[in-house]
Design an enzyme around this catalytic site. Structure first.
Site, PDB file in Angstrom:
ATOM      1  N   LYS A  36      40.472  12.522  38.030  1.00  0.00           N
ATOM      2  CA  LYS A  36      40.778  11.270  37.325  1.00  0.00           C
ATOM      3  C   LYS A  36      41.673  10.395  38.195  1.00  0.00           C
ATOM      4  CE  LYS A  36      41.202  11.892  32.864  1.00  0.00           C
ATOM      5  NZ  LYS A  36      41.984  12.573  31.814  1.00  0.00           N
ATOM      6  N   ARG A 106      48.069  11.321  31.090  1.00  0.00           N
ATOM      7  CA  ARG A 106      46.727  11.915  31.053  1.00  0.00           C
ATOM      8  C   ARG A 106      46.589  13.068  32.039  1.00  0.00           C
ATOM      9  NH1 ARG A 106      42.807   7.067  32.425  1.00  0.00           N
ATOM     10  NH2 ARG A 106      41.344   8.288  31.183  1.00  0.00           N
ATOM     11  N   GLY A 115      37.886  17.697  27.636  1.00  0.00           N
ATOM     12  CA  GLY A 115      38.625  17.983  26.417  1.00  0.00           C
ATOM     13  C   GLY A 115      39.453  19.256  26.454  1.00  0.00           C
ATOM     14  N   MET A 117      42.116  19.882  28.355  1.00  0.00           N
ATOM     15  CA  MET A 117      43.558  19.658  28.494  1.00  0.00           C
ATOM     16  C   MET A 117      43.951  18.428  27.700  1.00  0.00           C
ATOM     17  SD  MET A 117      44.227  20.812  32.328  1.00  0.00           S
ATOM     18  CE  MET A 117      43.077  19.619  32.893  1.00  0.00           C
ATOM     19  N   ARG A 373      33.768   9.173  36.790  1.00  0.00           N
ATOM     20  CA  ARG A 373      33.569  10.475  37.425  1.00  0.00           C
ATOM     21  C   ARG A 373      32.065  10.714  37.495  1.00  0.00           C
ATOM     22  NH1 ARG A 373      35.832  13.742  32.226  1.00  0.00           N
ATOM     23  NH2 ARG A 373      34.221  13.103  30.781  1.00  0.00           N
ATOM     24  N   HIS A 491      31.932  16.135  21.960  1.00  0.00           N
ATOM     25  CA  HIS A 491      32.229  17.370  22.675  1.00  0.00           C
ATOM     26  C   HIS A 491      31.006  18.277  22.769  1.00  0.00           C
ATOM     27  CE1 HIS A 491      33.679  21.581  22.868  1.00  0.00           C
ATOM     28  NE2 HIS A 491      34.384  21.073  23.850  1.00  0.00           N
ATOM     29  N   SER A 808      10.984  45.572  53.491  1.00  0.00           N
ATOM     30  CA  SER A 808      11.380  44.810  52.315  1.00  0.00           C
ATOM     31  C   SER A 808      12.668  45.441  51.807  1.00  0.00           C
ATOM     32  CB  SER A 808      10.293  44.863  51.240  1.00  0.00           C
ATOM     33  OG  SER A 808      10.743  44.185  50.092  1.00  0.00           O
ATOM     34  N   CYS A 875      13.201  42.308  47.838  1.00  0.00           N
ATOM     35  CA  CYS A 875      12.518  42.362  46.548  1.00  0.00           C
ATOM     36  C   CYS A 875      13.444  42.861  45.448  1.00  0.00           C
ATOM     37  CB  CYS A 875      11.268  43.226  46.633  1.00  0.00           C
ATOM     38  SG  CYS A 875      11.621  44.942  47.036  1.00  0.00           S
ATOM     39  N   TYR A 895      10.912  36.091  53.817  1.00  0.00           N
ATOM     40  CA  TYR A 895      10.670  35.674  52.432  1.00  0.00           C
ATOM     41  C   TYR A 895      11.645  36.344  51.476  1.00  0.00           C
ATOM     42  CZ  TYR A 895       8.398  40.190  51.611  1.00  0.00           C
ATOM     43  OH  TYR A 895       8.151  41.521  51.474  1.00  0.00           O
TER      44      TYR A 895
END
Ligand code: ADP
Ligand code: MG
Ligand code: MG
Length: 919
Positions: A36, A106, A115, A117, A373, A491, A808, A875, A895
């Protein structure tokens, strides 16, 4: 890595001024100034009008925490200097009787914790300053409105929460004051706060003060500086408030970051009908569309919009909802101001090159920005915005890919309510579509119940009037969230959007009695435990359970575009783990480029097969086993034919039998009896067999290639089935690339044994049944390789690679054996390990790069030292985990293989890995 403990932040600058087109900080300083504060500074530099103020750094928060509530020496003086600067700009003074200045205090951490804090508004109002402000503003009602708000917020945040007082449910000072206010409204017969007049509010201020004294045994402080420092300390303390701590745990935010405090000149949206306050998103956070989207309230202070007390109005036509469509928009009401706001929207987007979530206040016809923000968005919106912004020239393709978190794709892959079922279903109510997708669950009315029911394995929908940060654990546990109140910026909506959870808010038709655990809606009554279905994309609630359909991301053009960019950039191939044609098909549709693991044992559990399997296990000799295996052969062949056809043109890795044989036999008496009858043998025979197969430690017992070595006929049968299936489909023109994979190899000799068996069998089959020549029906090609899942195999990988055509990494077993944790038994201690931070993450979900990862890295390097073109994949479960995929990219795998639904996530994660490791 140990950081030096900062005993005193003595030399460092601790207070950063912003305002009047200037600022000491900027957007890059989030660690120090919080999000902020950094963005207030940045906006000020950009020439956007923000009320002037100053930011006290997060380092002060850390100091405050470490010293049990002390401030570094000189802080107050530094703050005083900044405060004087603000006073000068504003031409008013804090605490002055004639020309008073008010502040908001703030919170603001590095990352937004919506919300979680506290903030306190209207600091500096008291018996001395209020007459001055009345004279200055020429509006008595407004001043008393601000005054009663200050007392309410201050007593709640500073005098109760920060003081560590934990009132009984419903008996918090805020609730007690709210109930006083409600009483007054009821006595007057009015509904809205705005309908209380000056005299009412004056009275209310006195009632509030008395109540505060009575409940908290302390006077509401009259001294402005007491108010200011009380509020600053309370905000610092709110960093360690219960909900903030809980939120950080869920979101994985370090506890030592701390929050900054912003002390900022108050501007008033509650000065009358030329004043207003609102929140907006520079693009629609639910769909991602390039539309300015927001809500506001006339004559209100910021908290009112989010609290859902009054129905917010839309800022423009596209933001109108069912609830706000009859109310005029900001564009209609204050066109000039809307234009200014729209200009700021463009400026912010072009500057930040991302969607912004903004707060604004209009005081007497003058527009101020209070916050900007990067806005939270759901997965669908994230994809759309990333692609649009790239095409609009704001960001590059690489940035677009980095904008979408792999997990966010999960939402596009989310199920939806079956639209046909929706047509005929009973619609209970409508609300705002705050979180997309469909969900079905049983109604619960409290967050604790949601949590408890979910832990008991139930699917629940959390139904509340509105949610508050105290509810996050229950919101997390629920399938979906449904609220009666609140708008798209409430909220519940914010939190659900962040998580990509199905959510409907502002469903006004619901009449909820949480105490009685019942709700009524349009004449119907529903109780706790009743089932409902939610369409979070449209905002509709249905009675009962409707069908859920799997998601179809292929219809989403933005998704397809983003994924095509990702596919071009990634180096890793993405395969899938699939044991049947249906999963293989699903994975291929999601973009899988092959199968990395087919577990053949799953094929033996079917009702038509388990008998033959058991017959083989019970057989006394090789001849008996061969007889049973003969029955299994055609069944396995059929399975492979199905898979090969689906995967036409792509490689398919098939693992030979892996689990210990006892897993195929029943454990309980009744099933053993049943089995005995079916097979025409005595129960004792079966019991004896079960007994003989019993192992103290099956994970380390007779399994994997050890089975194939003691019972070569099993491997032979499986290879025969694989190659016969391959020959069969080849003749039909299907292109097959089978890769036979031997599990649980620890030494070269083991693999040599199984490889010889496999090759001999395969050649025999090909010579007998295989087509020859080239092109259509060409001779079948196959590979024989191994899983690397025993530490010894990783260490001796150079030797093993002499006989293995591919590796693998089976990181499930490799993790088990490297840590010495049995995955099936780790549930007893792993949670403690995680909560005590003995392990940083669940090692079966996210690959332990420091330990297990070293074995993987070494295994690849040693393997390729003796076979440079060795094909390497993974895998284990980790193949679908973005962090682990980044690791796989770095160690040079070819892969990763993951479950079908994670294939798109892996594609994106692989592209992100390629981009991020290039930087
Ligand atoms: P949060 O981080 O919870 O959003 P904020 O610090 O943004 O808390 O404050 C909550 C609300 O208080 C804001 O949305 C804004 O409307 C209002 N507010 C905060 N500071 C001021 C100010 N200086 N002037 C007017 N309103 C303010
Ligand atoms: Mg805010
Ligand atoms: Mg294994």
């Amino acid at each position: 890595m140990a950081k030096k403990v900062k005993a005193s932040a003595s030399s460092a600058k601790r207070v950063y001024f912003f305002g009047d087109g200037k600022a000491e900080g900027n957007a890059k300083m989030k660690e120090l100034l919080g999000g902020k504060g950094a963005n207030l500074a940045e906006m000020s530099r950009l020439g956007i009008r923000v009320p002037p103020g100053f930011t006290v750094t997060t380092e002060v928060c850390t100091y405050f925490m470490n010293t049990n509530g002390k401030y570094p020496k000189g802080l107050k003086e530094e703050a005083e200097t900044a405060l004087k600067k603000v006073e000068k700009i504003m031409g008013a003074r804090f605490g002055d009787a004639q020309n008073p200045l008010l502040f908001s205090v703030r919170s603001g951490a590095r990352v937004s914790m919506p919300g979680m804090m506290e903030s306190v508004l209207n600091i500096g109002l008291n018996e001395t300053t209020s007459p001055g402000l009345i004279a200055k503003a020429g509006n008595e009602r407004f001043v008393y409105d601000a005054y009663r708000r200050l007392i309410m917020m201050y007593s709640d945040v500073v005098m109760e929460k920060a003081a560590g007082i934990e009132p009984k449910e419903g008996m918090g000072i805020r609730q007690q004051l709210e109930s006083q206010m409600r009483k007054m409204k009821d006595a007057k017969g009015v509904k809205d706060d705005t309908e209380l007049d000056v005299d009412d509010l004056k009275k209310l201020v006195n009632i509030f003060k008395k109540k505060v004294k009575q409940v908290l045994k302390k006077d509401f402080p009259d001294d402005p500086y007491d108010q200011l420092w009380g509020a600053i300390s309370a905000v610092f303390q709110s960093w360690n408030g219960k909900r903030a701590v809980a939120y950080r745990r869920i979101e994985n935010i370090p506890n030592d970051w701390g929050t900054a405090v912003n002390v900022q000149t108050m501007v008033f949206g509650n000065m009358g009908n030329d004043s207003a306050t609102g929140v907006a998103f520079t693009r629609d956070p639910a769909t991602g569309e390039d539309k300015f989207y927001g809500e506001f309230l006339v004559n209100a202070q910021g908290e009112d919009v989010v609290a859902g007390i009054r129905t917010p109005q839309a800022i423009n036509a596209v933001s109108k909802t069912e609830a706000s469509k009859h109310l005029p928009s900001l564009e209609e009401l204050m066109p000039a101001l809307y234009k200014q706001l729209a200009k700021i929207r463009t400026k912010l987007e072009e500057h930040y090159r991302d969607m912004q979530d903004i707060e604004f206040t209009i005081q007497d016809g003058k527009l101020f920005m209070l916050q900007t923000r990067v806005g939270k968005r759901n997965g669908t919106a994230a994809v759309r915005m990333a692609v649009d912004m790239c095409e609009q020239g704001l960001i590059s393709k690489e940035e677009a890919i980095l904008r979408v978190k792999p997990e966010q794709l999960d939402e596009l892959l989310h199920p939806m309510l079956d639209p046909r079922a929706e047509k005929s279903a009973e619609k209970l109510a409508g609300g705002l579509p705050a979180g997309p997708g469909g969900a079905i669950g049983q109604i619960v009315f409290t967050a604790d119940d949601a949590d408890a029911w979910a832990k008991a394995g139930k699917k629940v929908v959390l139904v509340r009037d509105e949610t508050s940060p105290e509810d996050v654990h229950g919101m997390r546990a629920a399938q979906a969230i449904l609220t009666a109140k609140g708008g798209m910026t409430s909220h519940a909506a914010l939190v659900a959007r962040g998580w990509g959870k199905c959510c409907i808010v502002g469903c006004g038709a619901l009449n909820i009695s949480a105490a009685k655990k019942v709700l009524s809606v349009n004449g119907r009554k529903l109780h706790e435990g009743d089932w409902i279905s939610l369409n979070g994309t449209k905002g509709i609630v249905y009675d009962g359970t409707l069908g859920l359909l799997p998601a179809d991301p292929e219809k989403n053009v933005h998704y397809k575009k983003l994924m095509s960019w990702a596919d071009k950039l990634r180096k890793l191939n993405i395969r899938t783990n699939a044991d049947n044609p249906k999963d293989a098909r699903a994975a291929r549709n999601f973009g899988a480029e092959g199968i990395g693991l087919t577990r053949t044992e799953h094929m033996f559990f079917g009702p038509d097969r388990i008998a033959a399997m058991r017959q083989m296990i019970l057989a006394d000799d090789e001849a008996g086993r061969k007889k049973a295996l003969k029955k299994l052969l055609p069944l396995q062949r059929r399975d492979f034919i199905g898979i090969f056809k689906v995967m036409d043109g792509l490689p398919v890795t098939i693992r030979t039998l892996d689990p210990p044989l006892h897993e195929f036999l029943p454990n309980d008496e009744a099933s053993q009896k049943e089995m005995a009858e079916q097979m025409g043998v005595s129960v004792d025979t079966i019991k004896a067999k079960v007994q003989s197969l019993h192992e103290l430690n099956p994970m380390l017992g007779h399994r994997g290639c050890r089975l194939g070595i003691t019972y070569p006929e099993i491997t032979a049968m499986q290879v025969q089935a694989i190659i016969e299936a391959a020959c069969h489909v080849t003749k039909q023109g299907v292109k097959v690339l089978p890769e036979i994979m031997i599990p649980l190899v620890g030494t070269k000799a083991e693999l040599e044994d199984q490889r010889k068996l496999a090759v001999d069998t395969a050649e025999m089959v090909i010579n007998k049944t295989g087509a020859r020549g080239t092109g259509h029906g060409a001779r079948v090609k196959y590979l024989v390789g191994t899983m690397i899942e025993i530490p010894r195999a990783a260490i001796t990988a150079d030797q093993i690679a002499e006989v293995a055509e591919f590796f693998s990494f089976g990181t499930n077993d490799l993790t088990q054996m490297t840590f010495g944790y049995s995955r099936d038994d780790a549930g007893t201690f792993l949670p403690d390990y995680l909560s005590k931070k003995i392990l940083p993450a669940e090692p079966f979900q996210t690959l332990d790069q420091e330990g297990v990862g070293q074995l993987v890295d070494m295994g690849i390097r040693r393997g390729r030292s003796s076979r440079p073109d060795l094909k390497v994949g993974i895998c284990g479960e980790h193949g679908g985990d973005p962090k682990s995929i980044d690791f796989c990219h770095r160690v040079g795998m070819n892969y990763v293989s993951c479950s079908p639904f994670r294939v798109p996530i892996a594609r994106l994660a692989a592209a992100r890995a390629a981009i991020e490791n290039k930087k």
